[in-house]
Design an enzyme around this catalytic site. Structure first.
Site, mmCIF file in Angstrom:
data_model
loop_
_atom_site.group_PDB
_atom_site.id
_atom_site.type_symbol
_atom_site.label_atom_id
_atom_site.label_comp_id
_atom_site.label_asym_id
_atom_site.label_seq_id
_atom_site.Cartn_x
_atom_site.Cartn_y
_atom_site.Cartn_z
ATOM 1 N N GLY A 73 -0.322 -3.603 3.964
ATOM 2 C CA GLY A 73 -0.781 -2.029 4.173
ATOM 3 C C GLY A 73 -0.438 -1.221 4.875
ATOM 4 N N SER A 74 -0.826 -0.823 5.801
ATOM 5 C CA SER A 74 0.051 0.397 7.154
ATOM 6 C C SER A 74 1.278 -0.346 7.466
ATOM 7 C CB SER A 74 -0.912 0.281 8.093
ATOM 8 O OG SER A 74 -2.245 0.698 7.733
ATOM 9 N N GLY A 108 -3.271 -6.477 8.313
ATOM 10 C CA GLY A 108 -2.662 -6.711 9.758
ATOM 11 C C GLY A 108 -1.356 -7.135 9.581
ATOM 12 N N LYS A 155 -7.742 1.031 -5.104
ATOM 13 C CA LYS A 155 -8.972 0.641 -4.326
ATOM 14 C C LYS A 155 -10.130 1.420 -4.821
ATOM 15 C CE LYS A 155 -6.646 -1.038 -0.027
ATOM 16 N NZ LYS A 155 -7.038 -2.406 -0.035
ATOM 17 N N LYS A 199 -7.041 -19.844 7.372
ATOM 18 C CA LYS A 199 -7.345 -21.191 7.989
ATOM 19 C C LYS A 199 -8.782 -21.640 7.850
ATOM 20 C CE LYS A 199 -3.413 -21.886 11.543
ATOM 21 N NZ LYS A 199 -3.217 -21.818 12.723
ATOM 22 N N GLY A 248 -5.247 -2.021 8.772
ATOM 23 C CA GLY A 248 -4.943 -1.057 9.605
ATOM 24 C C GLY A 248 -4.640 -1.208 11.374
ATOM 25 N N ASP A 305 0.730 -1.092 0.059
ATOM 26 C CA ASP A 305 -0.066 0.104 -0.173
ATOM 27 C C ASP A 305 0.903 1.326 -0.030
ATOM 28 O OD1 ASP A 305 -2.232 -1.587 0.305
ATOM 29 O OD2 ASP A 305 -2.923 -0.707 2.238
#
Lengths: 205, 322
Positions: free
Chosen positions: B261-262, B240, B103, B187, B175, B46
């Site tokens: 991402g973050s 995450g 996005k 899973k 995030g 990102d």
């Protein structure tokens, strides 16, 4: 003759598809060979044939600099081991590559295939296409070309045999032990190009 | 091997065209899903600026995802999160050679059309942005540009594939810097794949029909998925991921690659961390290599992260029931 050892460079990209196509081609050619995924210099140095698959050439180039794979690749290819570079693999093999939009970049290249490549030559993903092509010099009269953000060869050296062209752009070449295509034969059910490559391995043994 | 077929009849995204008088076809499943195949074993990062995109490319990212704000900033800012500025997307496309994704909001057909016109390489119909239509996702067969969608379960993944998604990723909880939800989702998908594979192997068609009804997708798609024993498109981890070890663990659970991402650009050591996550993703099978990658980052510079039990906003629930 010992069993051939064919490797698919597995740093990144569509490794499995090439693995399957190579297995099918070996079977079809009646050849005894093992196929493995290779990442390290040690694994690469033991190969009798190598496929550099489709993926992102900048990523593959940088990663193979980090772990020393770049030198190992150069060594076996210079030593005459047959290699098949597809899309990103063709870029990585080349002496010279520029991007259609960005121009020259400093991406690491193997500097062996005597061609000048234009990356993303047909445009971005929305312009990716399929088309009927032919590779007459190696006896493939019809092939479904799958071009994904594909590169093309603008100019090639005198030692490079042109196998196929799309209008003025060169899309498949051979230079001694090197076979390279802009398009993705591994994304079709047609194994004739992989079969041509395993025949190259057979002849080099 | 993942089959590349699967086009529905008369999909509007498939276009006959010609390049200098040679007939060509664009927008087929082979081209859209095939694009995702080229990203395998790679990291998509990102980014919000040209500078971040260049850092990502230099680190060995296979693609960048352009957002207006990183997911953790979307949480802080609140309000409505929309697609990024077209000028920034264009600027990034002009300054990196790797593919550029962006996005759009769930169900926002015209944000998607705008992104397709802007010529991004892939569109992420994403729960990180505020949904525009909770009941209908975009009918992605209408587009020549491929889409990626998030999923928390096999049912969600198959519904998105039936709508034309060329690639799936776990939703995780974006995030948060907390990888737990992404692990839970992959899973769950793997468990459900094992279940339908065993039903397929038993030859009990009636039970497969029951599964198709439960998943709210066609029998044919369930049967094909059960036969191959995996999702029929490339499946990445997302949501995450903050460290090289996070990425390597998700690869070991069968993911084809990872989105970060973050985790990278909210850390204080973005440049090193970007490269470290790429290394861990490539060499996940070798714990020594992952240790070396983990050594490149400093835990004191990781994003702080959030406990997923006490979130005001659970992004993963967005668009989940449709």
């Amino acid at each position: 003759m010992t069993e051939s050892n064919v490797g698919i460079l597995a740093l990144q990209g569509d490794v499995t598809e090439n693995f399957m196509a190579t297995m099918a081609a070996l079977h079809d050619a009646g050849m005894d060979a093992t196929v493995s995924q290779v990442k390290t210099p040690d694994q690469i140095s033991k190969l009798d044939g190598l496929i550099i698959p489709g993926g992102e050439s900048t990523m593959m180039g940088q990663l193979s600099m980090v772990n020393g794979a770049m030198n190992a690749l150069k060594e076996i290819i210079d030593g005459g081991t047959p290699v098949f570079g597809i899309c990103a693999g063709m870029i990585l093999l080349s002496k010279n590559s520029t991007d259609r939009v960005m121009g020259s970049t400093e991406q690491p290249l193997l500097d062996i295939l005597d061609v000048e490549i234009e990356r993303n030559s047909f445009g971005r993903q929305k312009d990716s296409f399929q088309a009927e092509i032919s590779l007459d010099p190696i006896g493939i009269s019809s092939f479904q070309g799958v071009f994904i953000r594909a590169p093309a060869i603008l100019t090639s050296g005198s030692n490079v045999e042109v196998l196929s062209k799309f209008n003025e752009k060169i899309i498949a070449v051979k230079q001694g032990n090197i076979l390279a295509t802009s398009f993705h034969p591994e994304l079709t059910q047609d194994i004739s190009l992989h079969k041509h490559f395993v025949e190259m391995i057979k002849e080099s043994n | 091997m993942i089959p590349l077929s699967g086009d529905i009849p008369n999909a509007k995204g498939i276009k006959s065209d010609s390049i200098d008088s040679i007939d060509v076809t664009k927008g087929t499943s082979t081209l859209k899903r095939g694009f995702a195949h080229m990203l395998k074993n790679g990291v998509v990062m990102d980014v919000t600026t040209v500078e971040q995109a260049q850092i990502a490319e230099e680190a060995g990212a296979v693609s960048v995802m352009v957002l207006d704000k990183l997911p953790s900033d979307v949480r802080k800012a609140g309000g409505v999160a929309r697609t990024a500025s077209i000028r920034i997307i264009q600027d990034i496309m002009d300054n990196v050679t790797i593919p550029v994704m962006a996005k759009c909001r769930i169900g926002h057909v015209y944000e998607a059309k705008v992104l397709a016109e802007a010529n991004v390489d892939m569109i992420d119909e994403s729960e990180v942005l505020t949904p525009a239509d909770e009941n209908h996702h975009i009918w992605k067969w209408d587009y020549t540009t491929p889409f990626v969608n998030g999923a928390r379960s096999l049912a969600e993944a198959l519904r998105r594939i039936e709508e034309g998604a060329a690639m799936i990723r776990t939703k995780g909880e974006p995030g948060t810097g907390n990888v737990a939800e992404a692990i839970l989702h992959i899973k769950k998908v793997n468990d459900e794949l094992r279940t339908i594979k065993s039903i397929f192997d038993s030859g009990d068609k009636q039970d497969l029909v029951r599964m198709a009804r439960e998943f709210k997708v066609s029998f044919d798609l369930v049967e094909e998925t059960a036969r191959i024993g995996r999702l029929p498109v490339v499946n990445f981890a997302a949501g995450g991921i903050a460290t090289p070890a996070d990425a390597a663990y998700l690869m070991s659970l069968g993911c084809d690659g990872v989105f970060v991402g973050s985790g990278i650009f909210k850390a204080d050591d973005a440049r090193e961390r970007a490269r470290a996550v790429v290394l861990a993703t490539t060499f996940w099978e070798d714990p020594k290599a992952v240790k070396e990658a983990q050594k490149m980052i400093n835990e004191k510079q990781s994003m702080l992260g959030l406990d997923v039990d006490n979130l005001e906003l659970r992004m993963q629930d967005r668009g989940g029931s449709a």
